[in-house]
Write an enzyme that holds these catalytic residues in place. Structure first.
Site, short mmCIF file in Angstrom:
data_model
loop_
_atom_site.label_atom_id
_atom_site.label_comp_id
_atom_site.label_asym_id
_atom_site.label_seq_id
_atom_site.Cartn_x
_atom_site.Cartn_y
_atom_site.Cartn_z
N CYS A 5 0.83 -1.21 0.00
CA CYS A 5 0.00 0.00 0.00
C CYS A 5 0.87 1.27 0.00
CB CYS A 5 -0.99 -0.06 1.17
SG CYS A 5 -2.30 1.13 0.98
N HIS B 125 -3.73 -5.22 0.63
CA HIS B 125 -3.18 -5.63 1.94
C HIS B 125 -3.18 -7.15 2.08
CE1 HIS B 125 -2.77 -1.69 3.88
NE2 HIS B 125 -3.78 -1.34 3.09
N GLU C 290 -1.91 -8.82 4.37
CA GLU C 290 -1.87 -9.21 5.79
C GLU C 290 -3.25 -9.34 6.43
OE1 GLU C 290 -1.12 -6.39 4.46
OE2 GLU C 290 -1.38 -4.66 5.77
#
Ligand code: XMP
Length: 506
Positions: free
Chosen positions: A77, A164, A166
Site C-alpha cells: 500500500c 493488503h 496481511e
C-alpha cells in the site's frame, strides 16, 4: 535465526504483517520507518502501509540505503507508493479512497503472485494510487480500479502491492506473504515461541544492563508474563508491585499473591483500598473515576518505588492493541482512542520504559505464558480493566455496592464455567446499575437494584459481539443472582455489540 524486518509507516496493520510472518514460522521484527535494519540474518524487508500520503509535506520516507542491503524488499500500500516515488515512477493523489474488495488478475508469471492467486479477492484501502510504475518495474497484477496493483523489479529484487495481503479479507494473503518470505527471500521457518522467550530475555538483559527494574503487577496474564520474563532475564533485580486498589473481584488479591509466589516472582504487596475508596467518595462521572484511580495508583506506586534508590526502568505489559488504540503512541499511526495502559506512569516517574510485549497480540502472549510455565487458569483468565469494579458500578462507588457487584460477578463466572463457556467467551461479568425497580418477593413489594450481565465474544477487544448464551444458562445466572445477592431484584442481559457500544459500562 532468519529475520524479516517490517518498516512501520504507521499503518493500523503493521503488527498484523509481522504476526502473519511469525505464523509462517519466520521471525519478524518491526522497526520505525526511518531506521536502518541491522543486516545480521536479515532475509527481507517489508514496507508497511500508512495513514500518510506521499503528497503531504515531509511524508515519512525510509533511508534509501535499505535498497542496498542486498535483500528483497516488498512494499504494501503506502509502501508501494514509497517505492514508486523513490524509483522515479508516478503516484497520483485521488480524491476518492478505494476501500473494500477487489479481484486480482495476475498478468505475468512472477514469484510473488503465483497462478493460484489469480482471480482471488484482495482487500484495498488506499487514497493515492500508482499512475506510472518506475522504470525497470513490470506490472504483474491488476484490479478493475488499479491497473498497477502489483509490480516487480527482478533485478533490484523489489516487489510492491497496492492491496493488503496481511488482512484476513485478502483471500490468498497468506500465500502472497509466504511467497515473499520463502520463494523470494529464501528464509527458513526456524522460529517458534520458545525462541521468542530467548529473544525477549536477551533484549531485556541488553537493555537493562546491571540496573534494577520495577513493574506493576495486576494478576492478569500480560503483567504476569512480563514479570516472569523479567525474573528470567534479571532475577531479583526486578521488583513487582501489586497494589490492591479495593476494586478487585472476590478473593482476587489472595489468588494473585499465591500465583506470583508459585512463579517465584519478587513481589511487594500494597493494600491501598481504603485510600482509593476515600478518593472515590461521591464521584459519579466515569472519566473522573478513571482519572482519580490513575492518579492514586501513581501516588501509591511512586511511594513504593521511592523506597529504592537505583531503579532505572519501568516494565509494562503493553500489548499491540493498546498501542494502536492509544494517543500517546510515538510514530505516525492515526489516533483511534486514548487508552489506559499506555502513558501515565513513565512520564510522571522519570523511569525509562520497557515493554517486552509491545509487538504481540493477546493470543501470542497467552502462548508465551504457557511456554513460561504459567498456570493455564491464569493464562485463560478474562481481561479485567485497570480501574476494576469502579467501572462496573455505574454511579457512586461504595464498599457495599462493590460487595454486591462482587457477589453477582462471582455467580456469572461460576455459571459460565459450569456451562463450559469460560474459554469460549472473551469476557463475562456483572454490572451494578444505579437504578431501582419494583419487584415482589413473597407477598411483599420490593424496590431494589438492577444488575446487568455482560458476556461478549471478541478476538482482541477492539470489536465485540454479545454472546448468544443458552437460555438455561441465563436463567440460572438470573435466578442465582436474585436469590443469593442481597438488594438485587432484577437481572437484565446486555445485547449490544461493540461498536457502537463498548464492552464496559463505566
Ligand atoms: P471497552 O469498554 O473500551 O473495553 O470496549 C475494551 C477492552 O478493554 C478493557 N478495558 C481496560 N483494560 N485498563 C485495561 O487494562 C482499562 O482501563 C480498561 N478499560 C477497558 C475492557 O475490559 C475490554 O476487554
Amino acid at each position: 535465526m532468519d529475520r524479516i524486518v517490517v518498516l512501520d509507516f504507521g499503518s493500523q496493520y503493521t503488527q498484523l504483517i509481522a504476526r502473519r510472518i511469525r505464523e509462517l514460522g519466520v521471525y519478524a521484527e518491526i522497526i520505525p520507518f526511518n531506521k536502518e535494519p541491522d543486516s545480521e540474518n536479515l532475509k527481507g524487508i517489508i514496507l508497511s502501509g500508512s495513514p500518510s500520503s506521499i503528497y503531504e509535506p515531509n511524508p515519512p520516507l525510509p533511508s534509501e540505503k535499505i535498497f542496498e542491503l542486498s535483500v528483497p524488499v516488498l512494499g504494501i500500500c503506502y509502501g508501494m507508493q514509497v517505492i514508486t516515488h523513490i524509483f522515479g515512477g508516478k503516484v497520483a493523489p485521488t480524491n476518492k479512497r478505494e476501500y473494500g474488495f477487489a479481484k486480482i488478475e495476475v498478468v505475468k508469471d512472477n514469484k510473488l503472485l503465483d497462478r493460484g492467486i489469480d482471480g482471488s479477492t484482495v482487500w484495498m484501502s488506499h487514497g493515492d494510487r500508482i499512475e506510472k510504475p518506475p522504470e525497470g518495474f513490470e506490472t504483474v497484477g491488476r484490479t478493475d480500479s488499479s491497473p498497477f496493483a502489483a509490480i516487480e523489479n527482478k533485478r533490484e529484487r523489489v516487489w510492491a502491492v497496492q492491496f493488503h495481503p496481511e488482512v484476513h479479507h485478502t483471500e490468498k494473503g497468506k500465500e502472497v506473504l509466504s511467497n515473499f518470505v520463502f520463494n523470494i527471500c529464501g528464509a527458513k521457518p526456524d522460529w517458534n515461541m520458545g525462541n521468542l522467550i530467548d529473544i525477549l530475555v536477551d533484549r531485556i538483559k541488553r537493555g537493562v544492563g546491571s540496573k534494577r527494574v520495577i513493574g506493576a503487577i495486576s494478576g492478569g496474564v500480560d503483567s504476569t508474563v512480563v514479570a516472569v520474563l523479567m525474573k528470567k532475564a534479571i532475577g531479583d533485580r526486578f521488583i513487582g508491585v501489586f497494589v490492591n486498589n479495593g476494586l478487585l473481584r472476590k478473593n482476587e488479591p489472595e489468588q494473585v499473591l499465591e500465583a506470583l509466589k508459585k512463579l517465584g516472582v519478587n513481589v511487594i504487596y500494597k493494600d491501598a483500598s481504603e485510600l482509593f475508596l476515600k478518593k472515590l467518595k461521591g464521584v459519579v462521572n466515569p472519566e473522573e473515576k478513571r482519572r482519580i484511580i490513575g492518579h492514586t495508583f501513581i501516588d501509591v506506586f511512586s511511594d513504593v518505588a521511592s523506597k529504592f534508590e537505583d531503579i532505572e526502568f519501568l516494565a509494562q505489559g503493553t500489548l499491540y492493541p493498546d498501542v494502536i488504540e492509544s494517543v500517546s503512541v510515538k510514530g505516525p499511526s492515526a489516533t483511534i482512542k486514548s487508552h489506559h495502559n499506555v502513558g501515565g506512569l513513565p512520564e510522571k516517574l522519570n523511569f525509562k520504559l520497557i515493554e517486552p510485549l509491545r509487538e504481540l497480540f493477546k493470543d501470542e502472549v497467552r502462548e508465551l505464558g504457557r511456554q513460561l510455565g504459567i498456570d493455564e487458569k491464569l493464562i485463560n483468565r478474562h481481561p479485567f480493566p485497570g480501574p476494576g469494579l469502579a467501572i462496573r458500578v455505574v454511579g457512586e462507588i461504595t464498599e457495599e455496592k462493590l460487595n454486591t457487584v462482587r457477589e453477582a460477578d462471582e455467580i456469572v463466572i461460576e455459571e459460565i464455567k459450569r456451562a463450559g463457556l469460560y474459554n469460549k467467551v472473551w469476557q463475562a461479568f456483572a454490572v451494578l446499575l444505579p437504578v431501582s425497580s419494583v419487584g415482589v418477593m413473597g407477598d411483599k413489594r420490593t424496590y431494589e437494584n438492577v444488575v446487568a450481565v455482560r458476556v461478549v465474544e471478541s478476538v482482541d477487544g477492539m470489536t465485540a459481539d454479545w454472546s448468544k448464551l443458552p437460555y438455561d444458562v441465563l436463567n440460572r445466572i438470573s435466578n442465582r443472582i436474585i436469590n443469593e445477592v442481597k438488594s438485587i431484584n432484577r437481572v437484565v442481559y446486555d445485547i449490544s455489540s461493540k461498536p457502537p457500544s463498548t464492552i464496559e459500562w463505566e
